[in-house]
Design a protein around this motif. Structure first.
Motif, PDB file in Angstrom:
ATOM      1  N   LEU A 197       6.154  -5.026   0.549  1.00 36.27           N
ATOM      2  CA  LEU A 197       7.363  -4.739  -0.196  1.00 36.27           C
ATOM      3  C   LEU A 197       7.073  -4.860  -1.676  1.00 36.27           C
ATOM      4  O   LEU A 197       6.217  -5.624  -2.102  1.00 36.27           O
ATOM      5  N   LEU A 198       7.773  -4.095  -2.430  1.00 31.15           N
ATOM      6  CA  LEU A 198       7.627  -4.165  -3.879  1.00 31.15           C
ATOM      7  C   LEU A 198       8.235  -5.460  -4.381  1.00 31.15           C
ATOM      8  O   LEU A 198       9.364  -5.805  -4.064  1.00 31.15           O
ATOM      9  N   LEU A 199       7.439  -6.199  -5.118  1.00 33.94           N
ATOM     10  CA  LEU A 199       7.950  -7.427  -5.726  1.00 33.94           C
ATOM     11  C   LEU A 199       8.599  -7.059  -7.050  1.00 33.94           C
ATOM     12  O   LEU A 199       8.043  -6.348  -7.859  1.00 33.94           O
ATOM     13  N   ALA A 226      10.449 -17.865  -2.451  1.00 37.39           N
ATOM     14  CA  ALA A 226       9.950 -19.222  -2.674  1.00 37.39           C
ATOM     15  C   ALA A 226       8.487 -19.298  -2.285  1.00 37.39           C
ATOM     16  O   ALA A 226       8.051 -18.652  -1.329  1.00 37.39           O
ATOM     17  N   GLY A 227       7.708 -20.081  -3.017  1.00 32.85           N
ATOM     18  CA  GLY A 227       6.306 -20.312  -2.674  1.00 32.85           C
ATOM     19  C   GLY A 227       5.344 -19.240  -3.134  1.00 32.85           C
ATOM     20  O   GLY A 227       4.182 -19.252  -2.741  1.00 32.85           O
ATOM     21  N   ALA A 228       5.792 -18.322  -3.988  1.00 29.39           N
ATOM     22  CA  ALA A 228       4.881 -17.325  -4.552  1.00 29.39           C
ATOM     23  C   ALA A 228       4.014 -18.003  -5.610  1.00 29.39           C
ATOM     24  O   ALA A 228       4.473 -18.875  -6.339  1.00 29.39           O
ATOM     25  N   THR A 229       2.754 -17.613  -5.680  1.00 29.05           N
ATOM     26  CA  THR A 229       1.852 -18.133  -6.697  1.00 29.05           C
ATOM     27  C   THR A 229       1.948 -17.259  -7.935  1.00 29.05           C
ATOM     28  O   THR A 229       1.835 -16.039  -7.847  1.00 29.05           O
ATOM     29  N   VAL A 230       2.162 -17.889  -9.079  1.00 29.45           N
ATOM     30  CA  VAL A 230       2.226 -17.189 -10.362  1.00 29.45           C
ATOM     31  C   VAL A 230       1.154 -17.814 -11.239  1.00 29.45           C
ATOM     32  O   VAL A 230       1.170 -19.021 -11.472  1.00 29.45           O
ATOM     33  N   GLN A 260       2.352  -7.335  -1.352  1.00 28.58           N
ATOM     34  CA  GLN A 260       1.314  -6.765  -2.184  1.00 28.58           C
ATOM     35  C   GLN A 260       1.163  -7.582  -3.466  1.00 28.58           C
ATOM     36  O   GLN A 260       2.152  -8.037  -4.048  1.00 28.58           O
ATOM     37  N   ARG A 261      -0.070  -7.772  -3.909  1.00 27.67           N
ATOM     38  CA  ARG A 261      -0.367  -8.483  -5.164  1.00 27.67           C
ATOM     39  C   ARG A 261       0.228  -7.685  -6.323  1.00 27.67           C
ATOM     40  O   ARG A 261       0.154  -6.468  -6.373  1.00 27.67           O
ATOM     41  N   LEU A 262       0.824  -8.400  -7.276  1.00 25.64           N
ATOM     42  CA  LEU A 262       1.419  -7.757  -8.434  1.00 25.64           C
ATOM     43  C   LEU A 262       0.810  -8.350  -9.693  1.00 25.64           C
ATOM     44  O   LEU A 262       0.679  -9.566  -9.822  1.00 25.64           O
ATOM     45  N   SER A 289      -2.201 -11.455 -18.896  1.00 27.10           N
ATOM     46  CA  SER A 289      -2.041 -10.829 -17.595  1.00 27.10           C
ATOM     47  C   SER A 289      -1.548 -11.886 -16.607  1.00 27.10           C
ATOM     48  O   SER A 289      -2.199 -12.904 -16.400  1.00 27.10           O
ATOM     49  N   VAL A 290      -0.368 -11.647 -16.025  1.00 24.39           N
ATOM     50  CA  VAL A 290       0.219 -12.575 -15.059  1.00 24.39           C
ATOM     51  C   VAL A 290       0.067 -11.966 -13.667  1.00 24.39           C
ATOM     52  O   VAL A 290       0.415 -10.805 -13.447  1.00 24.39           O
ATOM     53  N   VAL A 291      -0.472 -12.753 -12.729  1.00 26.56           N
ATOM     54  CA  VAL A 291      -0.722 -12.292 -11.362  1.00 26.56           C
ATOM     55  C   VAL A 291       0.195 -13.050 -10.406  1.00 26.56           C
ATOM     56  O   VAL A 291       0.275 -14.273 -10.456  1.00 26.56           O
ATOM     57  N   ILE A 292       0.884 -12.310  -9.527  1.00 32.28           N
ATOM     58  CA  ILE A 292       1.804 -12.901  -8.554  1.00 32.28           C
ATOM     59  C   ILE A 292       1.320 -12.536  -7.159  1.00 32.28           C
ATOM     60  O   ILE A 292       1.092 -11.363  -6.861  1.00 32.28           O
ATOM     61  N   THR A 293       1.153 -13.553  -6.314  1.00 32.02           N
ATOM     62  CA  THR A 293       0.737 -13.324  -4.932  1.00 32.02           C
ATOM     63  C   THR A 293       1.598 -14.149  -3.987  1.00 32.02           C
ATOM     64  O   THR A 293       2.040 -15.247  -4.324  1.00 32.02           O
TER      65      THR A 293
END
Length: 91
Positions: free
Chosen positions: A6-8, A39-43, A80-82, A71-75
């Protein structure tokens, strides 16, 4: 088992801080495509040791982020990685 991607959606607000030399804070929340908090996403800030997890409302805050374009990475598992670039300033 097929993972659904899903699109974050990410909303990031920038707040300057008067901390140590030339740093700022990134504050925001992570939601799914329906607007539900994740909840619990890594930023994390790429190429640094700065990172955090989102709380039950999908909110997060990263302080002492170096000024400039970051550059901020969300997983999060099952999504999908954003990666997004944000401009950080101290005020």
């Amino acid at each position: 088992m097929k993972k659904s991607y899903l699109l974050l959606l990410m909303s990031i607000l920038f707040m300057g801080t008067a901390m140590f030399a030339q740093t700022g804070t990134i504050v925001g929340s992570i939601t799914d495509s329906e607007g539900l908090p994740l909840a619990g996403a890594t930023v994390r800030v790429e190429n640094t040791t700065l990172g955090t997890l989102t709380d039950l409302d999908g909110a997060f805050s990263l302080s002492s982020v170096p000024e400039g374009l970051q550059s901020v990475v969300i997983t999060i598992i099952g999504y999908q990685r954003l990666e997004s670039e944000v401009s950080v300033s101290s005020g």
